[in-house]
Scaffold this motif. Sequence first.
Motif, PDB file in Angstrom:
ATOM      1  N   LEU A  77       0.834  -1.198   0.000  1.00  0.00           N
ATOM      2  CA  LEU A  77       0.000   0.000   0.000  1.00  0.00           C
ATOM      3  C   LEU A  77       0.867   1.247   0.000  1.00  0.00           C
ATOM      4  N   TYR A  78       1.911   1.262   0.811  1.00  0.00           N
ATOM      5  CA  TYR A  78       2.780   2.428   0.897  1.00  0.00           C
ATOM      6  C   TYR A  78       3.492   2.690  -0.427  1.00  0.00           C
ATOM      7  N   SER A  79       3.987   1.635  -1.065  1.00  0.00           N
ATOM      8  CA  SER A  79       4.720   1.822  -2.322  1.00  0.00           C
ATOM      9  C   SER A  79       3.786   2.244  -3.449  1.00  0.00           C
ATOM     10  N   ILE A  80       2.585   1.661  -3.507  1.00  0.00           N
ATOM     11  CA  ILE A  80       1.631   2.030  -4.558  1.00  0.00           C
ATOM     12  C   ILE A  80       1.158   3.468  -4.373  1.00  0.00           C
ATOM     13  N   ALA A  81       0.864   3.846  -3.131  1.00  0.00           N
ATOM     14  CA  ALA A  81       0.402   5.213  -2.863  1.00  0.00           C
ATOM     15  C   ALA A  81       1.445   6.233  -3.310  1.00  0.00           C
ATOM     16  N   GLU A  82       2.706   5.967  -3.004  1.00  0.00           N
ATOM     17  CA  GLU A  82       3.783   6.879  -3.412  1.00  0.00           C
ATOM     18  C   GLU A  82       3.908   6.934  -4.928  1.00  0.00           C
ATOM     19  N   GLU A  83       3.810   5.788  -5.564  1.00  0.00           N
ATOM     20  CA  GLU A  83       3.926   5.721  -7.022  1.00  0.00           C
ATOM     21  C   GLU A  83       2.819   6.522  -7.703  1.00  0.00           C
ATOM     22  N   VAL A  84       1.611   6.451  -7.149  1.00  0.00           N
ATOM     23  CA  VAL A  84       0.461   7.142  -7.735  1.00  0.00           C
ATOM     24  C   VAL A  84       0.564   8.654  -7.556  1.00  0.00           C
TER      25      VAL A  84
END
Length: 342
Positions: free
Chosen positions: A223-230
Amino acid sequence: GKELQKLEDLKTNACVTSARPLPKAVRDALECVHEEVVARYYGCGLVIPECLTSRRILDLGSGSGRDCYLLSQLVGERGHVTGIDMTEGQVWCGDGASFCPSSIPPLSFPSSSQVEVAKKHIPYHMDKFGYQKPNVEFLQGYMEKLGDAGLADESYDIVISNCVINLAPDKRAVLREAYRVLKPGGEMYFSDIYASQRLSEAVRKHRVLWGECLAGALYWKDLYSIAEEVGFRPPCLVTASPITIGDKELEGIIGDCHFVSATFRLFKVLGSSRAGPGQVIYNGGIVGHERELVFDANFTFKEGEVVDVDAEMVAILQSSRFAEEFLIRDSGANAATPRGCC
């Protein structure tokens, strides 16, 4: 196949885990929602953020519309709530366009879809709320493709979701679309199921675990990595509750993996004039939270109290709908080391 008619049919507490205590305004609003809407709703407690008057809110996976009708009262007649849910038949498992892998038999639902239940009660609720015209609408569509439902860029102040993103095949697309439709300074406030590790194929393809909202649970670090990527700021954890599995067979399949029902806040902050930490003072102006605002698991803001915060929290408060509720100033030289929001 098993037909889910009510919450009592579930084998775990994944979709009924309670959140923090509810303000009186929220409890009162819930009592005004039609009993059929409440009975036909499946979700993780309640997903109700603060500071909602006159806001535009999008509910992803709105189901029978319980949260939408609750929010309809809290945003007021000048606000607006849009609920979007999937296919008319509300089938959770089917082909690749549905929520579950094609190898899993479909879970059937009652003949009238969730969207139909939500729509048919619009006149009842608008009359009960005393509104001249509806401030709520329900659309059929997919969370991963909000544009197909006609939802424009930067058109909502808040996006909420209640225990449904775990069912989406492409969670990255869901967060990307939520980011797109949010206005600058907007927030995604959502509850879902998270796992302590990436799930095995046996868990991901288990039909009952899909119905229990566990087979699609995201590994929490992803979740943390996807949120940052988005493009979102780092997630702020609001609440987390462990999920209990009341079935020996399911426990054996899950193994040493643990699950939690958690609520997070994600903010769309495009930039900030402040580069460092600061001090904030809450003015007590949010209805239902006059004495204190429990913002997340790390920050509780009491009325009139000076709180040291890091640069992330400064940027969030300064750019969001909460800006008018706080006095924000630079940290003094002797300010205490602030805690991160996550």
